[in-house]
Design an enzyme around this catalytic site. Structure first.
Site, short mmCIF file in Angstrom:
data_model
loop_
_atom_site.label_atom_id
_atom_site.label_comp_id
_atom_site.label_asym_id
_atom_site.label_seq_id
_atom_site.Cartn_x
_atom_site.Cartn_y
_atom_site.Cartn_z
N ASP A 190 0.96 -1.31 -0.01
CA ASP A 190 0.00 0.00 0.06
C ASP A 190 1.09 1.32 0.01
OD1 ASP A 190 -2.14 1.34 -0.13
OD2 ASP A 190 -2.73 1.00 2.15
N ASN A 227 1.25 3.49 -3.02
CA ASN A 227 1.57 3.95 -4.21
C ASN A 227 1.27 5.14 -4.60
OD1 ASN A 227 2.75 1.18 -4.43
ND2 ASN A 227 1.43 0.63 -5.98
N ARG A 242 0.15 7.81 -2.57
CA ARG A 242 0.69 8.66 -1.96
C ARG A 242 2.23 8.97 -1.97
NH1 ARG A 242 -1.30 5.99 3.45
NH2 ARG A 242 -1.48 4.49 1.97
N TRP A 243 2.71 7.95 -2.45
CA TRP A 243 4.54 8.14 -2.77
C TRP A 243 4.67 8.92 -4.11
CZ3 TRP A 243 7.27 6.90 -6.99
CH2 TRP A 243 8.68 6.72 -6.81
N ARG A 281 -0.64 9.17 -9.93
CA ARG A 281 -0.61 7.79 -8.99
C ARG A 281 -0.12 6.52 -9.97
NH1 ARG A 281 -3.98 7.40 -4.88
NH2 ARG A 281 -4.18 5.39 -5.45
N HIS A 307 2.54 3.36 -9.06
CA HIS A 307 2.30 1.97 -9.46
C HIS A 307 3.71 1.35 -10.19
CE1 HIS A 307 -1.56 2.26 -7.74
NE2 HIS A 307 -2.01 2.83 -8.89
N ARG A 360 -12.03 2.42 -8.63
CA ARG A 360 -11.26 3.60 -8.65
C ARG A 360 -11.41 4.13 -10.07
NH1 ARG A 360 -5.17 2.52 -5.74
NH2 ARG A 360 -5.95 1.94 -3.79
N LEU A 375 10.94 -20.32 -4.32
CA LEU A 375 9.85 -19.48 -3.85
C LEU A 375 8.50 -19.66 -4.73
CD1 LEU A 375 8.78 -17.03 -1.84
CD2 LEU A 375 9.50 -15.62 -3.88
N LEU A 401 -7.13 -4.36 7.44
CA LEU A 401 -6.74 -5.56 6.56
C LEU A 401 -7.53 -5.45 5.35
CD1 LEU A 401 -7.33 -8.06 9.51
CD2 LEU A 401 -5.27 -7.26 8.71
N SER A 402 -8.32 -4.63 4.87
CA SER A 402 -8.92 -4.39 3.59
C SER A 402 -9.31 -5.82 2.75
CB SER A 402 -8.06 -3.65 2.89
OG SER A 402 -7.59 -2.33 3.32
N GLU A 454 0.99 -12.83 12.75
CA GLU A 454 1.48 -11.87 13.20
C GLU A 454 1.40 -10.60 12.23
OE1 GLU A 454 2.64 -11.80 16.49
OE2 GLU A 454 2.36 -14.04 16.80
C1 IPE Z 1 -5.48 -2.77 -0.62
O1 IPE Z 1 -5.14 -1.47 -0.52
C2 IPE Z 1 -5.51 -3.37 -1.73
C3 IPE Z 1 -4.18 -3.62 -2.24
C4 IPE Z 1 -3.19 -3.31 -1.72
C5 IPE Z 1 -4.21 -4.37 -3.73
P1 IPE Z 1 -6.07 -0.26 -0.68
O2 IPE Z 1 -5.46 1.12 -0.68
O3 IPE Z 1 -7.02 -0.46 -1.82
O4 IPE Z 1 -7.06 -0.37 0.62
P2 IPE Z 1 -7.86 0.66 1.53
O5 IPE Z 1 -9.13 1.09 0.16
O6 IPE Z 1 -7.09 1.71 1.64
O7 IPE Z 1 -8.49 -0.04 2.57
C1 IPE Z 2 -1.61 0.32 -3.54
O1 IPE Z 2 -1.21 1.52 -3.36
C2 IPE Z 2 -1.70 -0.40 -5.02
C3 IPE Z 2 -3.07 -0.97 -5.19
C4 IPE Z 2 -3.99 -0.68 -4.32
C5 IPE Z 2 -3.39 -1.31 -6.64
P1 IPE Z 2 -2.41 2.65 -3.42
O2 IPE Z 2 -2.68 2.90 -4.81
O3 IPE Z 2 -3.43 2.43 -2.71
O4 IPE Z 2 -1.77 4.07 -2.85
P2 IPE Z 2 -2.37 4.99 -1.82
O5 IPE Z 2 -3.01 4.05 -0.66
O6 IPE Z 2 -3.41 5.75 -2.49
O7 IPE Z 2 -1.24 5.67 -1.53
MG MG Z 3 -4.03 2.60 -0.78
#
Ligand code: IPE
Ligand code: IPE
Ligand code: MG
Length: 247
Positions: free
Chosen positions: A22, A24, A26-27, A35, A39, A73, A133, A197-198, A209
């Site tokens: 998670d 990407n 915001r980075w 955005r 990714h 999205r 792996l 945990l989404s 853990e």
């Molecule tokens: C969870 O991240 C899904 C993936 C990493 C693929 P999200 O960024 O979609 O989760 P929420 O919406 O913030 O909970």
């Molecule tokens: C995780 O990063 C990647 C996917 C969910 C595909 P995000 O795209 O959720 O990045 P943030 O949470 O908006 O920063």
């Molecule tokens: Mg996210």
């Protein structure tokens, strides 16, 4: 980095690590970029962490790449993510083979665009003989989807008479899930500072853990994985027992 690597006890590594990649977006924003740039850079972390896990001798690594909720999205972002999947798998197959990594996937794959399905199946096929792996991509995955479809499957089997309700125990349920072939993860890592945990592997992480880090996924490097493993190894996994019973 060496400092953390030296602290890892190679005999007490988790067999299976699950990751919620998670941060990407915001980075990218922090770098003044769209955005999708986040990714693209996240793919580098996938490569690096898969390699690190393979080097350590971890057996299973499950990465949350796209949730069933992620369809909500903006269409452009979804299209870009699906395109990136195809491009990445095609590019990475030779590296996966070099590192003896076997690719697998969990999720409702039939709903992915045809091109993504094709690339995925090709990647799985071309790496199927590897014995190191197992890298499992969770794509169009969510726990509630998985559990609901498992209940449907079991209800149908019961109706057909191929399963008797008294045979339905925990082991049986585990065997019907998308993760039937893999052990439960001992460690779950989520990047980007979110502590939720989404909809990820809810059944499987019953006793995992949980490790949360503020690092955004595109910045996540081998050293961060080593830190997570050192932290994991410092915990006492009690499984309901008392600390004294474990001594
Ligand atoms: C969870 O991240 C899904 C993936 C990493 C693929 P999200 O960024 O979609 O989760 P929420 O919406 O913030 O909970
Ligand atoms: C995780 O990063 C990647 C996917 C969910 C595909 P995000 O795209 O959720 O990045 P943030 O949470 O908006 O920063
Ligand atoms: Mg996210």
């Amino acid at each position: 980095m060496q400092e953390y690597l030296n602290k890892i006890d190679k005999d007490r590594l988790p067999e299976h690590i699950a990751v919620i990649m998670d941060g990407n977006g915001r980075w990218a924003k922090a770098h003044g970029k769209p955005r999708v740039f986040g990714h693209k850079n996240g793919v580098k972390s996938v490569r690096e962490i898969s390699e690190a896990a393979a080097e350590l001798g971890i057996e299973y690594l499950t990465l949350y790449a796209f949730s069933t909720e992620n369809w909500s999205r903006p269409a452009l972002e979804v299209t870009a993510l699906m395109g990136l999947l195809v491009e990445t798998i095609r590019k990475e197959v030779s590296t996966l083979n070099k590192n003896n990594i076997r690719l697998k996937a969990i999720g409702d794959l039939s709903k992915l665009p045809q091109k993504s399905q094709n690339a995925l199946l090709e990647g799985i096929e071309k790496t199927s003989k590897n014995t190191g792996l197992t890298l499992i991509l969770a794509l169009n995955y969510s726990s509630r989807w998985e559990i609901t479809s498992t209940i449907q499957k079991i209800a149908q089997a019961s109706k057909d008479g191929s399963v008797n309700p008294d045979q339905i125990n925990e082991a049986f349920v585990s065997q019907q899930l998308a993760t039937a072939d893999y052990p439960d993860p001992e460690l779950l890592i989520r990047t980007s500072g979110e502590q939720r945990l989404s909809n990820y592997l809810l059944w499987q992480i019953a006793y995992s853990e949980l490790y949360f880090t503020d690092v955004f996924w595109p910045d996540f490097r081998k050293v961060h994985l080593y830190k997570a493993l050192v932290n994991y190894q410092g915990r006492e996994r009690r499984f309901g027992k008392t600390s004294e019973q474990l001594k």
